[in-house]
Design a protein around this motif. Structure first.
Motif, mmCIF file in Angstrom:
data_model
loop_
_atom_site.group_PDB
_atom_site.id
_atom_site.type_symbol
_atom_site.label_atom_id
_atom_site.label_comp_id
_atom_site.label_asym_id
_atom_site.label_seq_id
_atom_site.Cartn_x
_atom_site.Cartn_y
_atom_site.Cartn_z
ATOM 1 N N SER A 79 0.837 -0.733 0.099
ATOM 2 C CA SER A 79 -0.041 0.064 -0.062
ATOM 3 C C SER A 79 0.771 0.896 0.025
ATOM 4 C CB SER A 79 -1.209 0.053 1.185
ATOM 5 O OG SER A 79 0.207 0.079 2.783
ATOM 6 N N ASN A 80 2.095 1.604 0.366
ATOM 7 C CA ASN A 80 2.719 2.265 0.548
ATOM 8 C C ASN A 80 3.827 2.373 -0.091
ATOM 9 O OD1 ASN A 80 4.199 0.783 2.230
ATOM 10 N ND2 ASN A 80 4.276 2.250 4.029
ATOM 11 N N ASN A 81 4.548 1.294 -0.778
ATOM 12 C CA ASN A 81 5.404 1.412 -1.575
ATOM 13 C C ASN A 81 5.937 0.698 -2.567
ATOM 14 O OD1 ASN A 81 5.906 -1.695 -1.387
ATOM 15 N ND2 ASN A 81 7.658 -1.082 0.679
ATOM 16 N N ILE A 82 7.319 0.744 -3.870
ATOM 17 C CA ILE A 82 7.058 0.453 -5.262
ATOM 18 C C ILE A 82 8.408 0.206 -4.866
ATOM 19 C CG2 ILE A 82 6.691 0.282 -7.148
ATOM 20 C CD1 ILE A 82 4.529 2.342 -7.553
ATOM 21 N N VAL A 83 9.059 -1.510 -5.345
ATOM 22 C CA VAL A 83 11.021 -1.325 -5.458
ATOM 23 C C VAL A 83 10.566 -2.269 -6.686
ATOM 24 C CG1 VAL A 83 11.461 -3.676 -4.915
ATOM 25 C CG2 VAL A 83 10.360 -2.998 -2.983
ATOM 26 N N PHE A 84 11.751 -1.712 -7.370
ATOM 27 C CA PHE A 84 12.229 -1.564 -8.958
ATOM 28 C C PHE A 84 13.206 -2.499 -8.715
ATOM 29 C CE2 PHE A 84 9.367 2.387 -8.929
ATOM 30 C CZ PHE A 84 8.701 1.483 -9.763
ATOM 31 N N ASP A 85 13.346 -3.798 -9.353
ATOM 32 C CA ASP A 85 14.916 -4.254 -9.958
ATOM 33 C C ASP A 85 15.642 -4.103 -11.105
ATOM 34 O OD1 ASP A 85 14.593 -5.398 -7.481
ATOM 35 O OD2 ASP A 85 12.986 -7.832 -8.350
ATOM 36 N N LEU A 86 16.172 -3.177 -11.261
ATOM 37 C CA LEU A 86 16.696 -2.514 -11.751
ATOM 38 C C LEU A 86 17.594 -3.642 -12.879
ATOM 39 C CD1 LEU A 86 16.957 1.197 -10.606
ATOM 40 C CD2 LEU A 86 15.094 0.587 -11.526
ATOM 41 N N SER A 87 18.052 -3.250 -13.630
ATOM 42 C CA SER A 87 18.930 -4.272 -14.966
ATOM 43 C C SER A 87 20.274 -4.552 -13.967
ATOM 44 C CB SER A 87 18.628 -4.056 -16.176
ATOM 45 O OG SER A 87 19.515 -2.246 -16.233
ATOM 46 N N THR A 88 20.570 -5.271 -14.560
ATOM 47 C CA THR A 88 22.164 -5.613 -13.883
ATOM 48 C C THR A 88 23.623 -4.639 -14.553
ATOM 49 O OG1 THR A 88 22.412 -7.839 -14.870
ATOM 50 C CG2 THR A 88 21.762 -7.821 -12.275
#
Length: 181
Positions: A79-88
């Motif tokens: 509800s209060n955060n978004i986690v982005f896995d970015l490219s290595t």
């Protein structure tokens, strides 16, 4: 006539070998110091690269409009955060794995207030104005949905096998939506 034989002094093979071993023994600690120094320099370069990746990612995210991170290719959304896995990113045999978390932050701040209208009326009525007698009261203000925290993490493992520990560098910053509606 007598023959005078001059003896020439020469260095013998055992003397040469002994000198070589002494020289090699003296150089071994120097070689060890150079090797340790090279490893430390390589680790520092890896850390600097992780810092650069963090700074670049965070600066890019902070330059985007505030509402950009309300939706997106999130791998983990609550509800209060978004986690982005970015490219290595792989450089010099080291793989850096960046990720960014964007979370909503509730901000509560306190503002000391005083009723200045009453003070102004007292001044015109001839009463003595003494700021020491004013009754200041703290009023709390809560701001929801206008502040976001950006946290960028970069993880990597130094070259040298699986026995090396995984290292992580993190940067965070806040961004507020100060536009008025």
């Amino acid at each position: 006539m007598t023959n005078i034989i001059k003896l020439k002094k020469a260095v013998t093979l055992p003397e040469i070998l002994l000198a070589t071993f002494i020289l090699a023994g003296a150089l071994l600690p120097v070689i060890g110091v150079l090797s340790t120094s090279l490893n430390a320099t390589t680790q520092d370069e890896n850390t600097q690269k992780a810092v650069q990746i963090c700074q670049k990612t965070l600066n890019t995210a902070l330059q985007m409009p505030f509402e950009t991170f309300d939706l997106g290719p999130a791998t983990n959304k609550t509800s209060n955060n978004i986690v982005f896995d970015l490219s290595t990113i792989t450089e010099k045999g080291v793989t850096y794995t960046p990720s960014m978390t964007v979370e909503a932050v509730t901000v509560v701040y306190t503002v000391p207030t005083c009723d200045f209208n009453a003070k102004e009326q007292n001044k015109h009525s001839g009463a003595t104005v003494d700021p020491d007698t004013w009754n200041w009261q703290d009023v709390n203000y809560t701001v929801n949905g206008k502040v976001k925290r950006f946290i960028v993490n970069v993880s990597w493992q130094d070259v040298g096998g699986a026995n090396k520990p995984v290292k992580t560098y993190s940067l965070s910053s806040l961004k507020a939506d100060i536009r008025t509606n």
